[in-house]
Motif scaffolding. Structure first.
Motif, mmCIF file in Angstrom:
data_model
loop_
_atom_site.group_PDB
_atom_site.id
_atom_site.type_symbol
_atom_site.label_atom_id
_atom_site.label_comp_id
_atom_site.label_asym_id
_atom_site.label_seq_id
_atom_site.Cartn_x
_atom_site.Cartn_y
_atom_site.Cartn_z
ATOM 1 N N MET A 68 0.843 -1.177 0.000
ATOM 2 C CA MET A 68 0.000 0.000 0.000
ATOM 3 C C MET A 68 0.883 1.233 0.000
ATOM 4 S SD MET A 68 -2.978 1.295 2.567
ATOM 5 C CE MET A 68 -2.126 2.331 3.713
ATOM 6 N N ILE A 69 0.521 2.170 -0.824
ATOM 7 C CA ILE A 69 1.166 3.478 -0.839
ATOM 8 C C ILE A 69 0.090 4.502 -0.504
ATOM 9 C CG2 ILE A 69 2.279 5.234 -2.251
ATOM 10 C CD1 ILE A 69 3.569 3.005 -3.851
ATOM 11 N N ALA A 70 0.357 5.316 0.493
ATOM 12 C CA ALA A 70 -0.558 6.391 0.865
ATOM 13 C C ALA A 70 0.068 7.701 0.415
ATOM 14 C CB ALA A 70 -0.783 6.383 2.377
ATOM 15 N N VAL A 71 -0.683 8.479 -0.342
ATOM 16 C CA VAL A 71 -0.212 9.768 -0.842
ATOM 17 C C VAL A 71 -1.046 10.839 -0.166
ATOM 18 C CG1 VAL A 71 0.326 11.112 -2.903
ATOM 19 C CG2 VAL A 71 0.235 8.617 -3.058
ATOM 20 N N GLN A 72 -0.383 11.760 0.532
ATOM 21 C CA GLN A 72 -1.100 12.728 1.352
ATOM 22 C C GLN A 72 -0.617 14.132 1.069
ATOM 23 O OE1 GLN A 72 -1.065 11.799 5.498
ATOM 24 N NE2 GLN A 72 -1.671 13.818 6.119
ATOM 25 N N GLY A 73 -1.515 15.075 1.222
ATOM 26 C CA GLY A 73 -1.167 16.487 1.103
ATOM 27 C C GLY A 73 -2.087 17.186 0.121
ATOM 28 N N PRO A 74 -2.010 18.499 0.071
ATOM 29 C CA PRO A 74 -2.938 19.264 -0.761
ATOM 30 C C PRO A 74 -2.819 18.976 -2.258
ATOM 31 C CG PRO A 74 -1.272 20.692 0.201
ATOM 32 C CD PRO A 74 -1.114 19.342 0.823
ATOM 33 N N GLN A 75 -1.695 18.441 -2.714
ATOM 34 C CA GLN A 75 -1.515 18.124 -4.137
ATOM 35 C C GLN A 75 -1.474 16.618 -4.385
ATOM 36 O OE1 GLN A 75 2.038 20.304 -4.988
ATOM 37 N NE2 GLN A 75 0.961 22.251 -5.066
ATOM 38 N N GLY A 105 -9.577 8.348 4.470
ATOM 39 C CA GLY A 105 -9.253 9.288 5.532
ATOM 40 C C GLY A 105 -8.000 8.888 6.286
ATOM 41 N N TYR A 106 -7.489 7.695 6.008
ATOM 42 C CA TYR A 106 -6.260 7.212 6.661
ATOM 43 C C TYR A 106 -5.112 8.168 6.419
ATOM 44 C CZ TYR A 106 -2.196 4.179 7.400
ATOM 45 O OH TYR A 106 -0.998 3.664 7.805
ATOM 46 N N THR A 107 -5.056 8.757 5.218
ATOM 47 C CA THR A 107 -3.967 9.662 4.885
ATOM 48 C C THR A 107 -4.280 11.109 5.208
ATOM 49 O OG1 THR A 107 -4.816 9.924 2.655
ATOM 50 C CG2 THR A 107 -3.162 8.219 2.977
ATOM 51 N N GLY A 108 -5.448 11.376 5.675
ATOM 52 C CA GLY A 108 -5.847 12.751 5.924
ATOM 53 C C GLY A 108 -6.899 13.168 4.914
ATOM 54 N N GLU A 109 -7.398 14.369 5.060
ATOM 55 C CA GLU A 109 -8.496 14.817 4.212
ATOM 56 C C GLU A 109 -8.112 14.851 2.737
ATOM 57 O OE1 GLU A 109 -11.282 18.743 3.729
ATOM 58 O OE2 GLU A 109 -10.550 18.205 5.716
ATOM 59 N N GLU A 110 -6.906 15.263 2.437
ATOM 60 C CA GLU A 110 -6.453 15.364 1.049
ATOM 61 C C GLU A 110 -5.469 14.244 0.753
ATOM 62 O OE1 GLU A 110 -7.579 17.468 -1.194
ATOM 63 O OE2 GLU A 110 -8.872 18.453 0.246
ATOM 64 N N GLY A 111 -5.967 13.096 0.386
ATOM 65 C CA GLY A 111 -5.056 12.019 0.066
ATOM 66 C C GLY A 111 -5.757 10.788 -0.442
ATOM 67 N N VAL A 112 -4.951 9.854 -0.936
ATOM 68 C CA VAL A 112 -5.455 8.574 -1.417
ATOM 69 C C VAL A 112 -4.557 7.464 -0.901
ATOM 70 C CG1 VAL A 112 -6.525 9.469 -3.511
ATOM 71 C CG2 VAL A 112 -4.165 8.708 -3.594
ATOM 72 N N GLU A 113 -5.153 6.279 -0.783
ATOM 73 C CA GLU A 113 -4.408 5.079 -0.445
ATOM 74 C C GLU A 113 -4.522 4.157 -1.651
ATOM 75 O OE1 GLU A 113 -6.114 7.346 2.412
ATOM 76 O OE2 GLU A 113 -7.398 5.740 1.699
ATOM 77 N N VAL A 114 -3.418 3.583 -2.042
ATOM 78 C CA VAL A 114 -3.395 2.729 -3.224
ATOM 79 C C VAL A 114 -2.898 1.357 -2.808
ATOM 80 C CG1 VAL A 114 -2.608 2.510 -5.607
ATOM 81 C CG2 VAL A 114 -2.750 4.778 -4.551
ATOM 82 N N MET A 115 -3.740 0.345 -2.981
ATOM 83 C CA MET A 115 -3.355 -1.033 -2.726
ATOM 84 C C MET A 115 -3.108 -1.664 -4.092
ATOM 85 S SD MET A 115 -5.121 0.221 -0.041
ATOM 86 C CE MET A 115 -6.757 0.333 -0.665
ATOM 87 N N LEU A 116 -1.921 -2.234 -4.270
ATOM 88 C CA LEU A 116 -1.528 -2.721 -5.576
ATOM 89 C C LEU A 116 -0.456 -3.785 -5.445
ATOM 90 C CD1 LEU A 116 0.648 0.133 -7.155
ATOM 91 C CD2 LEU A 116 0.119 -0.040 -4.761
ATOM 92 N N PRO A 117 -0.228 -4.570 -6.485
ATOM 93 C CA PRO A 117 0.822 -5.586 -6.425
ATOM 94 C C PRO A 117 2.187 -4.939 -6.147
ATOM 95 C CG PRO A 117 -0.605 -5.987 -8.303
ATOM 96 C CD PRO A 117 -0.986 -4.644 -7.743
ATOM 97 N N ALA A 118 3.063 -5.674 -5.480
ATOM 98 C CA ALA A 118 4.361 -5.137 -5.060
ATOM 99 C C ALA A 118 5.161 -4.544 -6.218
ATOM 100 C CB ALA A 118 5.162 -6.214 -4.346
#
Length: 83
Positions: free
Chosen positions: A1-8, A42-55
């Motif tokens: 999982m990669i979590a990308v967080q922040g206003p952009q 919401g795991y990453t905060g209001e402005e973010g996405v979590e991506v579950m994907l193959p390694a």
């Protein structure tokens, strides 16, 4: 999982992944794209996405995000900010 967080975060994710739709997702929803699941839990905060994907895909995605200027942050750093 990669979590990308922040206003952009969502813009950066969509730009490097080519996956569209994350910006329109409401919180606590997800979309599937092949073997990937993109969520706004919401795991990453209001402005973010979590991506579950193959390694192998995760390694490639991280390389693209880093090349786009997304900076890494460890989970411990994130957790201390919540205090």
């Amino acid at each position: 999982m990669i979590a990308v967080q922040g206003p952009q975060a969502i813009d950066a994710f969509e730009r490097v992944s080519g996956i569209r739709g994350a910006a329109q997702m409401k919180p606590f929803n997800a979309l599937e794209h092949g073997e990937w699941m993109v969520a706004r839990t919401g795991y990453t905060g209001e402005e973010g996405v979590e991506v579950m994907l193959p390694a192998a895909d995760g390694i490639a995605l991280w390389a693209k995000l880093a090349a786009a200027g997304v900076a890494p942050a460890g989970l411990a750093a994130r957790d201390t900010l919540r205090l």
